[in-house]
Design an enzyme around this catalytic site. Structure first.
Site, short mmCIF file in Angstrom:
data_model
loop_
_atom_site.label_atom_id
_atom_site.label_comp_id
_atom_site.label_asym_id
_atom_site.label_seq_id
_atom_site.Cartn_x
_atom_site.Cartn_y
_atom_site.Cartn_z
N GLY A 248 0.79 -1.23 0.00
CA GLY A 248 0.00 0.00 0.00
C GLY A 248 0.81 1.28 0.00
O GLY A 248 0.25 2.37 0.06
N GLU A 290 4.38 -6.30 1.72
CA GLU A 290 3.97 -6.76 0.38
C GLU A 290 3.80 -5.58 -0.57
O GLU A 290 2.68 -5.28 -0.99
CB GLU A 290 2.63 -7.48 0.50
CG GLU A 290 2.66 -8.72 1.33
CD GLU A 290 1.26 -9.24 1.64
OE1 GLU A 290 0.29 -8.46 1.63
OE2 GLU A 290 1.14 -10.44 1.90
N ARG A 330 -7.31 2.38 -14.98
CA ARG A 330 -7.33 3.14 -13.72
C ARG A 330 -8.02 4.51 -13.82
O ARG A 330 -8.78 4.86 -12.92
CB ARG A 330 -5.91 3.27 -13.16
CG ARG A 330 -5.27 1.91 -12.86
CD ARG A 330 -3.99 2.02 -12.04
NE ARG A 330 -4.24 2.41 -10.68
CZ ARG A 330 -4.06 3.61 -10.20
NH1 ARG A 330 -3.55 4.57 -10.97
NH2 ARG A 330 -4.32 3.88 -8.94
N TYR A 334 -10.95 4.53 -11.29
CA TYR A 334 -10.67 5.25 -10.03
C TYR A 334 -10.51 6.75 -10.23
O TYR A 334 -10.06 7.44 -9.31
CB TYR A 334 -9.37 4.76 -9.39
CG TYR A 334 -9.17 3.28 -9.29
CD1 TYR A 334 -10.04 2.49 -8.55
CD2 TYR A 334 -8.09 2.68 -9.93
CE1 TYR A 334 -9.83 1.13 -8.45
CE2 TYR A 334 -7.87 1.31 -9.82
CZ TYR A 334 -8.75 0.54 -9.09
OH TYR A 334 -8.54 -0.80 -8.99
N CYS A 361 -15.15 2.67 -27.66
CA CYS A 361 -16.45 3.31 -27.90
C CYS A 361 -17.16 3.52 -26.58
O CYS A 361 -18.08 2.78 -26.23
CB CYS A 361 -17.28 2.44 -28.82
SG CYS A 361 -16.68 2.58 -30.48
N1 LLP Z 1 -1.08 -7.06 -0.19
C1 LLP Z 1 -2.41 -7.23 -0.29
C2 LLP Z 1 -3.07 -8.19 0.57
C3 LLP Z 1 -3.15 -6.50 -1.23
O1 LLP Z 1 -4.46 -6.67 -1.32
C4 LLP Z 1 -2.48 -5.57 -2.07
C5 LLP Z 1 -3.21 -4.81 -3.06
C6 LLP Z 1 -1.09 -5.44 -1.93
C7 LLP Z 1 -0.42 -6.19 -0.97
C8 LLP Z 1 -0.29 -4.50 -2.77
O2 LLP Z 1 -0.67 -3.17 -2.62
P1 LLP Z 1 0.19 -2.02 -3.30
O3 LLP Z 1 1.54 -1.99 -2.64
O4 LLP Z 1 0.32 -2.33 -4.75
O5 LLP Z 1 -0.61 -0.79 -3.06
N2 LLP Z 1 -6.06 -1.97 -8.64
C9 LLP Z 1 -5.83 -0.90 -7.69
C10 LLP Z 1 -5.02 -1.39 -6.51
C11 LLP Z 1 -5.67 -2.54 -5.80
C12 LLP Z 1 -4.78 -3.06 -4.71
C13 LLP Z 1 -5.27 -4.35 -4.23
N3 LLP Z 1 -4.45 -4.93 -3.23
C14 LLP Z 1 -5.16 0.26 -8.37
O6 LLP Z 1 -4.93 0.20 -9.58
O7 LLP Z 1 -4.87 1.27 -7.73
#
Ligand code: LLP
Length: 439
Positions: A248, A290, A330, A334, A361
């Site tokens: 995150g 992660e 995205r 979003y 389209c």
């Molecule tokens: N760990 C878990 C359990 C997760 O659900 C996620 C992301 C991550 C790690 C990695 O998060 P990151 O470091 O990438 O923020 N599609 C959305 C993002 C969805 C994230 C879902 N989970 C976007 O394009 O912003």
């Protein structure tokens, strides 16, 4: 505009990434094209790992492969000493094909199927992040039948609301993920797993959201979890080995975003976990994280060719590119913001403000609203920055548009790692309709 990683402007006035002229890449591989700056991915991975090492904390940095999962990417993650987070049979399969060390794979997901769990057990992966009671019982039964032990983390929702887009919030109570930490469900899961001869509980996991710019949420979550663990130490004699705080960590998509450097997130979180563990008389756990977006997000750039334009006098000029919501969902999903420049005129001063439209389209298929650009011409190359995370991985074939190719660049070399889809690829699962009378 601040460029990312190895991106620079060469003497031809072209955008160059990884020592390679992006205009030449567009000519060589066609557009749209995803380009990844591999040196930047390595730099980010090393920064995370180094911080843990310097602070003397046992850790695993698991790449959240949902951000961008391909065989070549997972090979790089492995070379950089990362672990891997997968969330589906498909991501696990990709990891296996990439020969990722199975003991470093962590399996996530709120609805893993029996087949997916069996695949994970067959491959003896490092741990399963158990999300709910259905999965907990199913995994126990499967392991019992196979007489196989497995490491698990229990995913909890600590009741933290991170400041980010609603759709990417996951740590709050009203979430589809994990066991609630405060209402007794997480404790029930723990006691079930303690009694199971097959489930070895490494510790707890939480993920509070994505694209987060502050450490407050992580710290609050860690504190809440550690306090609960201290209760469980007294009540159940349980001591965790691992505290996984998820991903995150935010990145800078536009000038408005002000993320912390990866190492700062990590250092502050470690500091708090150390303090809380001491205060609560808990052994310092290993800390696992992660990151997905923060490892690959700003390393990715998408190149498009400019096609049609539509001038609506006194309102707006639309400039259409040869991709859009099929290769980057995205903005439509979003309302995500991006920066872009003309790769073939990277030094030219902006002369007009235009809006970049995709070719689907659908009116909602807009990539960037109100982008200052030099006067554009047909076949100019538009480079959209920071498309490395959740671009290719959320790409789709809406309007039967083939997915772009992916090219890695590093030290002056370019390498095709995902081929461009063809029209035949689009039809590969289609079967002809046969009139009933002929069956
Ligand atoms: N760990 C878990 C359990 C997760 O659900 C996620 C992301 C991550 C790690 C990695 O998060 P990151 O470091 O990438 O923020 N599609 C959305 C993002 C969805 C994230 C879902 N989970 C976007 O394009 O912003």
């Amino acid at each position: 505009m601040q460029l990312h990683g190895t991106a620079t402007i060469n003497q031809n006035g072209h955008l160059e990434i990884g020592g390679v002229d992006t205009v030449e890449l567009a000519e060589k591989y066609g557009t749209p094209l995803y380009i990844y700056d591999i040196a930047l991915i390595r730099k980010r991975a090393r920064a995370f790992k180094k911080t843990f090492e310097e602070l003397g904390v046992k850790a695993q940095v698991a790449y959240a492969s949902k951000a961008f999962s391909t065989v070549a990417m997972l090979q790089i993650a492995d070379k950089e000493g990362l672990s891997l987070d997968v969330v589906s049979g498909g991501e696990l399969y990709t990891a296996i094909k990439a020969e990722f060390p199975s003991e470093k794979i962590h399996f996530h997901g709120n609805n893993k199927s029996e087949a997916e769990l069996i695949m994970a057990l067959d491959n003896k992966i490092g741990c399963i992040v158990v999300d709910n009671f259905h999965e907990l019982y199913m995994l126990h039964e499967l392991c019992k039948k196979r007489e196989q032990k497995i490491n698990i983390l229990i995913r909890v929702t600590p009741g933290i609301e991170a400041h980010t887009h609603d759709y990417i919030l996951t740590g709050q109570e009203d979430s589809k993920f994990g066991f609630d930490l405060m209402n007794g469900q997480a404790e029930s899961a723990l006691t079930f797993a303690i009694e199971s001869d097959y489930l070895n509980i490494l510790g707890l996991h939480c993920h509070i959201g994505s694209q987060i710019f502050e450490t407050t949420g992580f710290i609050l979550a860690a504190k809440k979890i550690l306090e609960k663990l201290a209760e469980w130490q007294t009540l159940h004699g349980y001591q965790p080995t691992v505290l996984n705080l998820g991903g995150g960590f935010g990145i800078r998509y536009t000038e408005e975003d002000a993320p912390l450097p990866p190492e700062s997130y990590v250092a502050e979180i470690i500091d708090e976990v150390k303090k809380a563990s001491e205060r609560l008389d808990l052994p310092m756990p290993e800390i696992w994280i992660e990151p997905g977006r923060s490892l690959v997000g700003d390393a990715g750039t998408t190149l498009y060719s400019i096609g049609s334009t539509k001038d609506v006098p006194n309102i707006r000029k639309y400039v259409a590119v040869d991709g859009g919501m099929t290769d980057n969902l995205r903005p439509a999903l979003y309302d995500a913001k991006y920066e872009a420049i003309l790769a073939n005129q990277a030094t030219a001063t902006p002369e007009e403000v235009v809006s970049i439209a995709g070719k689907c389209c659908e009116s909602g298929d807009m990539l960037i609203w109100d982008l200052p650009l030099p006067r554009v011409e047909v076949n100019d190359i538009l480079a959209v920055f920071c498309t490395g995370a959740y671009g290719y991985s959320m790409s789709n074939n809406y309007n039967r548009i083939p997915r772009p190719a992916v090219v890695f660049v590093e030290d002056g070399h370019d390498q095709l790692v995902v081929q461009r889809e063809t029209y035949d690829d689009l039809l590969r699962f289609d079967l002809p309709f046969i009139e009933k009378t002929h069956i």
